[in-house]
Enzyme design. Sequence first.
Site, mmCIF file in Angstrom:
data_model
loop_
_atom_site.group_PDB
_atom_site.id
_atom_site.type_symbol
_atom_site.label_atom_id
_atom_site.label_comp_id
_atom_site.label_asym_id
_atom_site.label_seq_id
_atom_site.Cartn_x
_atom_site.Cartn_y
_atom_site.Cartn_z
ATOM 1 C CE LYS A 1 13.563 58.065 38.497
ATOM 2 N NZ LYS A 1 13.684 56.794 37.728
ATOM 3 C CB SER A 16 19.641 52.361 26.328
ATOM 4 O OG SER A 16 18.905 53.352 26.929
ATOM 5 N NE ARG A 20 20.856 60.450 28.805
ATOM 6 C CZ ARG A 20 19.882 60.081 29.644
ATOM 7 N NH1 ARG A 20 18.727 59.695 29.173
ATOM 8 N NH2 ARG A 20 20.063 60.122 30.951
ATOM 9 C CD GLU A 43 17.389 57.349 36.397
ATOM 10 O OE1 GLU A 43 17.309 57.303 35.165
ATOM 11 O OE2 GLU A 43 16.655 56.701 37.164
ATOM 12 C CD GLU A 100 14.474 53.633 36.634
ATOM 13 O OE1 GLU A 100 14.562 53.840 37.867
ATOM 14 O OE2 GLU A 100 15.082 54.279 35.779
ATOM 15 N N GLY A 101 12.666 54.858 32.438
ATOM 16 C CA GLY A 101 12.439 54.907 30.995
ATOM 17 C C GLY A 101 12.026 56.262 30.468
ATOM 18 C CE LYS A 145 14.031 62.749 39.376
ATOM 19 N NZ LYS A 145 15.390 62.234 39.021
ATOM 20 C CG ASN A 198 19.207 54.608 34.426
ATOM 21 O OD1 ASN A 198 17.992 54.692 34.540
ATOM 22 N ND2 ASN A 198 19.966 55.643 34.115
ATOM 23 N NE ARG A 204 22.617 56.628 31.237
ATOM 24 C CZ ARG A 204 21.447 56.168 30.795
ATOM 25 N NH1 ARG A 204 21.398 55.138 29.970
ATOM 26 N NH2 ARG A 204 20.306 56.726 31.188
HETATM 27 P P1 ADP Z 1 13.906 58.155 34.201
HETATM 28 O O1 ADP Z 1 14.369 57.003 35.010
HETATM 29 O O2 ADP Z 1 12.488 58.105 33.856
HETATM 30 O O3 ADP Z 1 14.803 58.409 33.018
HETATM 31 P P2 ADP Z 1 15.151 60.412 35.512
HETATM 32 O O4 ADP Z 1 15.184 60.588 36.948
HETATM 33 O O5 ADP Z 1 16.397 60.022 34.860
HETATM 34 O O6 ADP Z 1 13.969 59.414 35.172
HETATM 35 O O7 ADP Z 1 14.633 61.759 34.842
HETATM 36 C C1 ADP Z 1 14.415 61.865 33.471
HETATM 37 C C2 ADP Z 1 14.984 63.188 32.982
HETATM 38 O O8 ADP Z 1 14.428 64.265 33.733
HETATM 39 C C3 ADP Z 1 16.474 63.295 33.185
HETATM 40 O O9 ADP Z 1 17.139 62.778 32.031
HETATM 41 C C4 ADP Z 1 16.666 64.805 33.302
HETATM 42 O O10 ADP Z 1 16.714 65.411 32.032
HETATM 43 C C5 ADP Z 1 15.390 65.256 33.996
HETATM 44 N N1 ADP Z 1 15.604 65.326 35.454
HETATM 45 C C6 ADP Z 1 15.448 64.316 36.336
HETATM 46 N N2 ADP Z 1 15.745 64.719 37.597
HETATM 47 C C7 ADP Z 1 16.097 66.025 37.498
HETATM 48 C C8 ADP Z 1 16.501 67.027 38.452
HETATM 49 N N3 ADP Z 1 16.594 66.744 39.743
HETATM 50 N N4 ADP Z 1 16.783 68.266 37.991
HETATM 51 C C9 ADP Z 1 16.689 68.553 36.674
HETATM 52 N N5 ADP Z 1 16.299 67.673 35.711
HETATM 53 C C10 ADP Z 1 16.007 66.429 36.123
HETATM 54 C C1 HGS Z 2 16.549 50.130 25.101
HETATM 55 N N1 HGS Z 2 14.364 50.893 24.501
HETATM 56 C C2 HGS Z 2 17.710 54.542 29.880
HETATM 57 N N2 HGS Z 2 16.558 52.545 29.479
HETATM 58 O O1 HGS Z 2 18.848 54.198 29.721
HETATM 59 N N3 HGS Z 2 17.193 55.704 29.476
HETATM 60 C C3 HGS Z 2 17.364 57.646 26.613
HETATM 61 O O2 HGS Z 2 17.283 50.951 24.609
HETATM 62 O O3 HGS Z 2 16.866 48.998 25.273
HETATM 63 O O4 HGS Z 2 16.493 57.469 25.772
HETATM 64 O O5 HGS Z 2 17.875 58.732 26.813
HETATM 65 C C4 HGS Z 2 15.139 50.520 25.500
HETATM 66 C C5 HGS Z 2 16.672 53.624 30.418
HETATM 67 C C6 HGS Z 2 17.978 56.654 28.787
HETATM 68 C C7 HGS Z 2 17.840 56.430 27.362
HETATM 69 C C8 HGS Z 2 15.180 51.746 26.374
HETATM 70 C C9 HGS Z 2 16.988 53.077 31.774
HETATM 71 C C10 HGS Z 2 15.643 52.581 28.576
HETATM 72 O O6 HGS Z 2 14.840 53.503 28.464
HETATM 73 C C11 HGS Z 2 15.680 51.380 27.656
HETATM 74 S S1 HGS Z 2 15.630 52.176 32.362
#
Ligand code: ADP
Ligand code: HGS
Length: 618
Positions: A448, A291, A594, A284, A509-510, A505, A286, A268
């Site tokens: 990342k 999920s 989301r 990013e 993940e997660g 960052k 995944n 995703r």
């Molecule tokens: P994770 O892998 O932990 O989910 P992400 O990189 O997806 O990490 O970041 C988690 C959340 O943080 C994203 O869903 C988004 O809402 C916010 N975020 C991440 N990177 C940015 C960015 N460059 N600008 C604004 N919001 C961000």
């Molecule tokens: C599952 N509990 C992801 N996956 O997709 N994050 C959110 O559902 O199996 O909550 O917005 C595990 C990450 C967005 C989901 C959760 C990619 C999970 O967090 C798995 S690593």
Amino acid sequence: MTHLKLMGHGYPPLLSHQIHGVWGSHGVWSSHPSPCPSFTFLRNRICGGNCSSPLAFQLLLHPWHHASLHVHSGGGGGFCLQKLHSLRFSRGCGRCLGGGRIVCKSAQLPSASSATAVMREDRIDKLVDRVETTSVVQDWEEEKEMRMVMKELVDHIVPEALAWASLNGLVVGDKSIKGSGTNVGLGMVHAPLSLFPTSFPQNAFMQAVQLATDFNILIDRVSQDTQFLQEALASTQKVDSFTARLLDIHSQMLEEGLKQEIQLGLHRSDYMLDMATGSLLQVEINTISSSFAGLGSLISKLHRYLIERYGDAFGLKVENLPENNAMDAFAEALALAWKEFGDTSAVVLMVVHKEEGNMYDQYWLALRLWELYPQKVIRRTLAEVAAEAKLRDRQLFIGEQAVSVVYYRSGYAPADYPSEAEWMARLLLERSSAVKCPSISYHLAGAKKIQQELAKPGVLERFMPDREVARKVRKSFAGLWSLEGEGSAQVIEEAISNPQAFVLKPQREGGGNNIYGADVSTTLRELQKDEEQQGLLAAYILMQRMFPTISSSYLLRNGIWSLEDTVSELGIFGTYLRNGHNVVLNKEAGHLLRTKVSNSDEGGVAAGFAVLDSPYLT
Ligand code: ADP
Ligand code: HGS
């Protein structure tokens, strides 16, 4: 006189509202004739009649430009602005606003004396115009009444929506109920969701969709470049024990010459529509445990059902809802991998957490896999794998059950490896002939740090020699920086002096791991303190902070709705299957939107920041 078409969430479309004036930002002036507007934008608020707080709303001057407008009355009181979601000036280039007019409504002060137009550019407020405002009390009564109607309508629709969600399995474990994450069927609650879809520009949506198959190929090619993976993560490996353990398993496979011929990707790629740059930028990608392919498909169905029933009241049409086949697309990819493996007695192993609030999203995939193909899925934690798994000539068995595909919905965070047993289990699974989703190389390709390395000049192009494809993919890259080596000192300085514009960052993940705002400079200062600390900089990447367009949405959590200012993140699912040189499957596999309150930094649904939503293409 400019006539405008007003669109917005939560309110029926309001047509042809006259623009009477533009308003000044709250108390800050700087005289500067007619700047060309490119702005950060300020939020709007609904005051529902008591106009104590200063108000603002956004005015879309150009698809990606906003004006920040505040009411500032001579008498010092606040005015209640009509909630205008976003306005499109259909006037010339839109770059130069010049004088404009907006109806100002006030419950308390029926006639405003004057208002001043100020444009906020690069955090500086610049005087644009001074206009007389008129206010139309009668409209305000109309407006109040409309709000009451809306509230009653929403109060009426919410139970229908929640009934649909409960009856159609759009549910999660209710964290407030003990055992809801371990005992299936116990303590379910509707998934956090947006009552209506959120508008998303069609062209940006299509851009994201069209990138899916390119990113599938990119991840596959990067995963096969073992030297690139090891070198790109070498400095992180020294200071990040979790990434180091994953790299150790990768090296072990290389040393043992164990290659996974069949590669399965269930990815995703997440995007934000960055308002400041007007671009669709990747947050990013995944490559592990992506999920909500299950519940994401259901929220699209819920919104289709609600718009079929109530769309007229909101001017919403089902034609604007894109199809979302994520759930079936993931099931198809798992089934094809099982087929490629070629042992009809084998099953799919889903590696899960002991406690899982999102188990129904996972069970939906298992159910669709059974309904469509039919194939069995067994669930085990890494600890249970450690206890039950064995290899016979690399064939993986859980007890006496042969396994063809290992699908990780856990194993992406340090907390998933509380002891050596879990690491031994991961290594055993990696050594097996089962199709891992992801394999260790796919897992690492989604790090990342790799996202940041690919953004370096010429690196992406090494993996995507087709110039047009590389140009398309690179266009979705946000600003990404390493904190080591050439140019890092300068970007670290920039981030320390302007932390709001960056996100720090770690390789995690997660959700819940990133660093935002003032904490960015605090952390960077801390990491610059001494040589030892400086070594830790390699554990992070720096990313441009994106500021998505603000909408307003009805958010539903635990049966309660609230109207909020929100921003959204679009996820596009991709499915990819390759057996040796034969690419069996490479598809865009549906989407997930989301939505979170606009002043939230983090964005996960499971982590409680966002809700499930779907795009309303405009
Ligand atoms: P994770 O892998 O932990 O989910 P992400 O990189 O997806 O990490 O970041 C988690 C959340 O943080 C994203 O869903 C988004 O809402 C916010 N975020 C991440 N990177 C940015 C960015 N460059 N600008 C604004 N919001 C961000
Ligand atoms: C599952 N509990 C992801 N996956 O997709 N994050 C959110 O559902 O199996 O909550 O917005 C595990 C990450 C967005 C989901 C959760 C990619 C999970 O967090 C798995 S690593």
